[in-house]
Design an enzyme around this catalytic site. Structure first.
Site, PDB file in Angstrom:
ATOM      1  N   TYR A 119       0.858  -1.192   0.000  1.00 51.27           N
ATOM      2  CA  TYR A 119       0.000   0.000   0.000  1.00 51.27           C
ATOM      3  C   TYR A 119       0.890   1.236   0.000  1.00 51.27           C
ATOM      4  O   TYR A 119       1.850   1.318   0.767  1.00 51.27           O
ATOM      5  CB  TYR A 119      -0.886   0.020   1.246  1.00 51.27           C
ATOM      6  CG  TYR A 119      -1.750   1.260   1.326  1.00 51.27           C
ATOM      7  CD1 TYR A 119      -3.043   1.269   0.811  1.00 51.27           C
ATOM      8  CD2 TYR A 119      -1.262   2.433   1.898  1.00 51.27           C
ATOM      9  CE1 TYR A 119      -3.827   2.410   0.863  1.00 51.27           C
ATOM     10  CE2 TYR A 119      -2.041   3.584   1.948  1.00 51.27           C
ATOM     11  CZ  TYR A 119      -3.323   3.561   1.431  1.00 51.27           C
ATOM     12  OH  TYR A 119      -4.092   4.692   1.465  1.00 51.27           O
ATOM     13  N   GLU A 207      -3.668   7.449  -4.255  1.00 55.13           N
ATOM     14  CA  GLU A 207      -3.596   6.186  -3.530  1.00 55.13           C
ATOM     15  C   GLU A 207      -3.321   5.035  -4.489  1.00 55.13           C
ATOM     16  O   GLU A 207      -4.061   4.837  -5.460  1.00 55.13           O
ATOM     17  CB  GLU A 207      -4.915   5.928  -2.787  1.00 55.13           C
ATOM     18  CG  GLU A 207      -4.868   4.681  -1.924  1.00 55.13           C
ATOM     19  CD  GLU A 207      -6.196   4.398  -1.234  1.00 55.13           C
ATOM     20  OE1 GLU A 207      -7.200   4.205  -1.944  1.00 55.13           O
ATOM     21  OE2 GLU A 207      -6.217   4.372   0.004  1.00 55.13           O
TER      22      GLU A 207
END
Ligand code: GDP
Ligand code: MN
Length: 399
Positions: A119, A207
């Site tokens: 992530y 993101e």
């Protein structure tokens, strides 16, 4: 403003960020043709909606077993089948809410063999004033769950705008991802490119979930969510053009046309207020007295009667609204202008819910007189507390 994954990946590509090859498709023919331009043998068909959790989502019309909004395919024909199933159907994910979102566009991408998922995101950290990397070795899954259950697995690394991105930031990102050697170099370079893109295009958030390590030892961005500072869009006409209004709340689009600060919420008391702070205070006091606001709306300081009428129409067009509270403190704004705007709007669209009006300040006597003489069924209030109690009670009496 947010853009679709395929658009975000185009932006990333232009900064040299590694992303898989792919093509957008608006119908099943285009999806099949897109697969024909990719090497195969594996393709990924991805629903393009402004919400995450697509992989684990399901289509309303197809049922839970039919597959989600991110699907692997092994031939152009199979790509076509998935495309035909997804397009024009409603994808429900944890982020869309129960109503889901209709899929109008697809992205067909070269499949990647995934060894590991990470992530990585960038956002503006308001506490420090830094642009920060948020990094975790636990990619691919819902980052909110990771934050809740294993918060120690999420690291935040701020970049001081005075220095900008430095090689040590890249090394820190690589270390946080647990990478060494060539992969650490790749991660550092990738972080630098993401930072450059973020700053150059006035992003608010970027993101990448997941960032993956592929079978052939490459780091690649497999998903991309990108949000931009709306106030800076005039500097980026190419980004502004990517806006997809079908992804936005129709009431918010209408409000932005009238230059109103409006945000739809899920309560039942519509609010019309002047000034952002007073609007926040009004929402708080509605809550305090047991109600829930249907929207945030700041009509601004120098609003005209037309603008007030437009605002009133947007509020009454919301089917959830069971009552309306108008709370105006006339400073620059004049109470008589507000009163005229409300009456103009009510004459046009009618009024089928209780309306409480609290006016105070400049030209308050004139404003109150206009409302009284209009014959409208308005409940008037003396102060904010009184107004909130009256509207909460009026809405409560209805149910
Ligand atoms: P999201 O569910 O909306 O966040 O969509 P993503 O683009 O993140 O895709 C969801 C998941 O699908 C990813 O976490 C991967 O596990 C999987 N996925 C996406 N692309 C590929 C691919 O090329 N190959 C494989 N094997 N899995 C993929
Ligand atoms: Mn994702």
């Amino acid at each position: 403003m947010h853009i679709h994954e395929y658009q975000a990946k185009d932006v990333l590509r232009s900064y040299g960020v590694p992303v898989p090859d792919g093509f957008a498709a608006m119908d099943a023919d285009e999806a099949q043709a897109a697969a024909g331009k990719l090497p195969g043998p594996v393709f990924v068909v991805k629903a393009q909606i402004h919400a995450g959790g697509r992989g684990k989502g399901s289509f309303k019309e197809l049922g839970a077993d039919a597959g989600g909004g991110v699907r692997l395919a092994r031939s152009a024909d199979e790509v076509r089948e998935h495309a035909a199933q997804m397009l024009n159907n409603t994808l429900v994910t944890v982020q869309t809410g129960p109503d889901g979102k209709q899929v109008n566009r697809l992205y067909v991408e070269a499949g990647s063999q995934i060894d590991k998922e990470f992530y990585l995101s960038l956002l503006v950290d308001r506490a420090t004033g830094f642009t920060s990397f948020v990094v975790s070795t636990e990619g691919g899954m819902d980052i909110e769950t990771v934050a809740h259950e294993t918060p120690e697995k999420i690291l935040t690394l701020g970049v001081d705008p005075a220095t900008g991105f430095m090689p040590h930031h890249g090394r820190a990102v690589a270390k946080a991802l647990g990478l060494t050697g060539d992969l650490a170099k790749q991660a550092g370079a990738l972080a630098g490119k993401l930072y450059t893109a973020f700053m150059a295009r006035d992003m608010e958030m970027l993101e990448i979930n997941p960032l993956v390590l592929t079978g052939d030892g490459q780091l690649r961005c497999l998903d991309a969510k990108m949000g931009f500072d709306s106030n800076a869009l005039s500097r980026h006409p190419d980004i502004a053009e990517m806006r997809d209004e079908t992804e936005e709340d129709a009431k918010e689009i209408e409000a932005s046309r009238h230059d109103l600060s409006y945000i739809a919420l899920d309560g039942d008391i519509g609010c019309m207020v002047n000034g952002a702070g007073l609007a926040m205070g009004t929402m708080d006091i509605i809550k305090y007295h047991g109600g829930t606001p249907a929207n945030f709306l700041d009509v601004g300081g120098g609003a005209t009667a037309e603008k007030v009428a437009a605002a009133f129409k947007i509020i009454t067009a919301d089917p959830n609204v069971k009552g309306i509270l108008v709370n105006i403190f006339g400073g620059i704004m004049r109470c008589d202008v507000i009163a005229e705007g409300i009456i103009t709007a009510v004459k046009e669209v009618g009024l089928s819910v209780p309306l409480v009006v609290r006016l105070e300040g400049t030209k308050v006597a004139e404003g109150k007189k206009i409302i009284e003489e209009s014959g409208l069924n308005v409940i008037s209030a003396d102060d904010l507390d009184d107004a909130a109690q009256k509207i909460v009670k009026a809405v409560g009496d209805l149910s």
